[in-house]
Scaffold this motif. Structure first.
Motif, PDB file in Angstrom:
ATOM      1  N   PHE A 139       0.863  -1.182   0.000  1.00 29.98           N
ATOM      2  CA  PHE A 139       0.000   0.000   0.000  1.00 29.98           C
ATOM      3  C   PHE A 139       0.890   1.219   0.000  1.00 29.98           C
ATOM      4  CE2 PHE A 139      -2.568   3.100   2.645  1.00 29.98           C
ATOM      5  CZ  PHE A 139      -3.407   3.464   1.599  1.00 29.98           C
ATOM      6  N   ARG A 140       0.735   2.038  -1.044  1.00 31.19           N
ATOM      7  CA  ARG A 140       1.597   3.202  -1.239  1.00 31.19           C
ATOM      8  C   ARG A 140       3.066   2.809  -1.202  1.00 31.19           C
ATOM      9  NH1 ARG A 140      -1.922   7.818   2.101  1.00 31.19           N
ATOM     10  NH2 ARG A 140      -3.709   7.732   0.671  1.00 31.19           N
ATOM     11  N   GLY A 141       3.330   1.662  -1.839  1.00 35.74           N
ATOM     12  CA  GLY A 141       4.696   1.214  -2.040  1.00 35.74           C
ATOM     13  C   GLY A 141       5.318   0.446  -0.899  1.00 35.74           C
ATOM     14  N   ARG A 200       1.181  -7.094 -11.033  1.00 35.21           N
ATOM     15  CA  ARG A 200       1.580  -5.739 -11.418  1.00 35.21           C
ATOM     16  C   ARG A 200       2.399  -5.701 -12.704  1.00 35.21           C
ATOM     17  NH1 ARG A 200       5.861  -4.087  -6.603  1.00 35.21           N
ATOM     18  NH2 ARG A 200       6.748  -6.164  -6.265  1.00 35.21           N
ATOM     19  N   ASP A 201       2.669  -6.874 -13.284  1.00 33.59           N
ATOM     20  CA  ASP A 201       3.463  -6.934 -14.516  1.00 33.59           C
ATOM     21  C   ASP A 201       2.616  -7.056 -15.769  1.00 33.59           C
ATOM     22  OD1 ASP A 201       5.827  -6.796 -13.044  1.00 33.59           O
ATOM     23  OD2 ASP A 201       5.848  -8.979 -12.731  1.00 33.59           O
ATOM     24  N   GLY A 221      -3.797  -7.298 -14.616  1.00 34.07           N
ATOM     25  CA  GLY A 221      -3.452  -7.382 -13.206  1.00 34.07           C
ATOM     26  C   GLY A 221      -3.355  -6.014 -12.568  1.00 34.07           C
ATOM     27  N   ARG A 222      -2.732  -5.077 -13.261  1.00 32.58           N
ATOM     28  CA  ARG A 222      -2.625  -3.719 -12.721  1.00 32.58           C
ATOM     29  C   ARG A 222      -3.998  -3.074 -12.579  1.00 32.58           C
ATOM     30  NH1 ARG A 222       1.990  -3.668 -16.105  1.00 32.58           N
ATOM     31  NH2 ARG A 222       0.849  -2.595 -17.770  1.00 32.58           N
ATOM     32  N   ILE A 237      -4.430  -1.329  -4.007  1.00 33.03           N
ATOM     33  CA  ILE A 237      -3.091  -1.681  -3.563  1.00 33.03           C
ATOM     34  C   ILE A 237      -2.155  -1.621  -4.769  1.00 33.03           C
ATOM     35  CG2 ILE A 237      -3.783  -3.093  -1.585  1.00 33.03           C
ATOM     36  CD1 ILE A 237      -3.455  -5.571  -3.314  1.00 33.03           C
ATOM     37  N   ASP A 238      -0.850  -1.607  -4.497  1.00 28.68           N
ATOM     38  CA  ASP A 238       0.145  -1.459  -5.555  1.00 28.68           C
ATOM     39  C   ASP A 238       0.644  -2.787  -6.105  1.00 28.68           C
ATOM     40  OD1 ASP A 238       0.087   1.345  -5.128  1.00 28.68           O
ATOM     41  OD2 ASP A 238       1.466   1.104  -3.446  1.00 28.68           O
ATOM     42  N   GLY A 239       0.401  -3.852  -5.382  1.00 24.48           N
ATOM     43  CA  GLY A 239       0.883  -5.162  -5.798  1.00 24.48           C
ATOM     44  C   GLY A 239       1.074  -6.055  -4.593  1.00 24.48           C
TER      45      GLY A 239
END
Length: 289
Positions: free
Chosen positions: A108-110, A249-250, A254-255, A263-265
């Motif tokens: 979350f936020r990296g 995220r790739d 998915g993104r 969430i970021d991944g």
């Protein structure tokens, strides 16, 4: 951020099993059952269904998402061996540690972490910690919530108090958004809420969070993880599910799903992320499993 992103905020449904896992297209594979608690659900099942269909394609086998109303129900299903995977709070993760393997941790936020926020009504400018709330009405989230129950109990423990002695009254809302609503409306003087929930709401419903104030922020804790059942899930399905989550995220689809989940991944993570939660549990006489 997408308007759908408030997954942990708006679950209002009862127990629901999303079992349309296309069994016919995978006749030789039993469905993988994934438990989701109300901490991670949208009031529409659209995102959950899209995520399930995404996993079906990437795992080439049926997947069922099993939705429940409380952390306890999901934990009970795990203990009964009726789930393969689950997305659970960090507090139940440590209680189930002998029965589960850490599968993935959201970013979350990296970062793979979140906090507990002590919130009060926006009109309250005097409260700066839980110690300022003696004799007040306090809202907890769930008896198995880290940020919404374990953390505030631990903060009271540090000053030699318990909720029963310290507050005039306390109650459970069984939902972090409901804590924000209770504090905003004056139903409770204060409450402890998941920072992910409050921050997401601050973007989606700023008029609601604007009626509250964050009076105190905890140290960071490992974000609620996805886990696998140690006995039910072998190395091949464990590895396949972990790869499917970490690779989201790739690829564009998915993104897109991650954006809807807000969430970021995912990363593989490590049990040490949850040492801070374990420390509080021990202090309160609840050693991790």
């Amino acid at each position: 951020m997408r308007a759908l992103a408030a997954l942990p905020l708006v679950w209002r449904g009862g127990s629901v099993g999303l079992a349309r896992a296309q069994h016919g297209s995978h006749p030789n594979s039993a469905p993988l059952r994934v438990g989701l608690t109300p901490a991670f659900l949208h009031d529409s099942h659209t995102v959950v269904e899209r995520w399930r269909d995404y996993l079906i394609r990437h795992l080439a086998r049926p997947v069922e998402f099993v939705l429940r109303d409380s952390y306890r129900e999901t934990m009970d299903l795990f203990r009964l061996g009726q789930l393969d995977f689950a997305w659970i709070c960090d507090y139940p993760y440590l209680q189930l540690r002998r029965q589960v393997r850490l599968l993935a941790v959201p970013l979350f936020r990296g970062r793979p972490e979140y906090r507990s926020y002590l919130i009060v009504n926006a009109a309250d400018s005097a409260t700066h910690s839980i110690a300022d709330l003696r004799g007040k009405l306090f809202a907890f989230a769930d008896p198995l919530s880290n940020t919404g129950y374990l953390v505030p109990r631990y903060q009271l423990h540090l000053i030699g108090e318990t909720p029963e002695r310290f507050f005039a009254k306390h109650f459970f809302t069984f939902g972090h958004r409901k804590i924000v609503e209770a504090v905003a409306s004056g139903l409770a003087d204060a409450g402890a809420v998941d920072s992910f929930v409050w921050e997401t709401l601050a973007e989606l419903s700023p008029t609601l969070t604007g009626r509250t104030r964050v009076a105190w922020r905890s140290a960071p804790f490992g974000f609620p993880p996805l886990v696998a059942h140690r006995e039910r899930v072998g190395e091949e399905p464990f590895g396949a599910m972990q790869r499917a989550l970490l690779s989201m995220r790739d690829d564009p689809e998915g993104r897109d799903l991650l954006a809807d989940l807000n969430i970021d991944g995912f990363i593989a993570g490590a049990p040490e992320l949850y040492d801070g939660v374990a420390k509080m549990m021990r202090a309160l006489g609840e050693p991790p499993d």
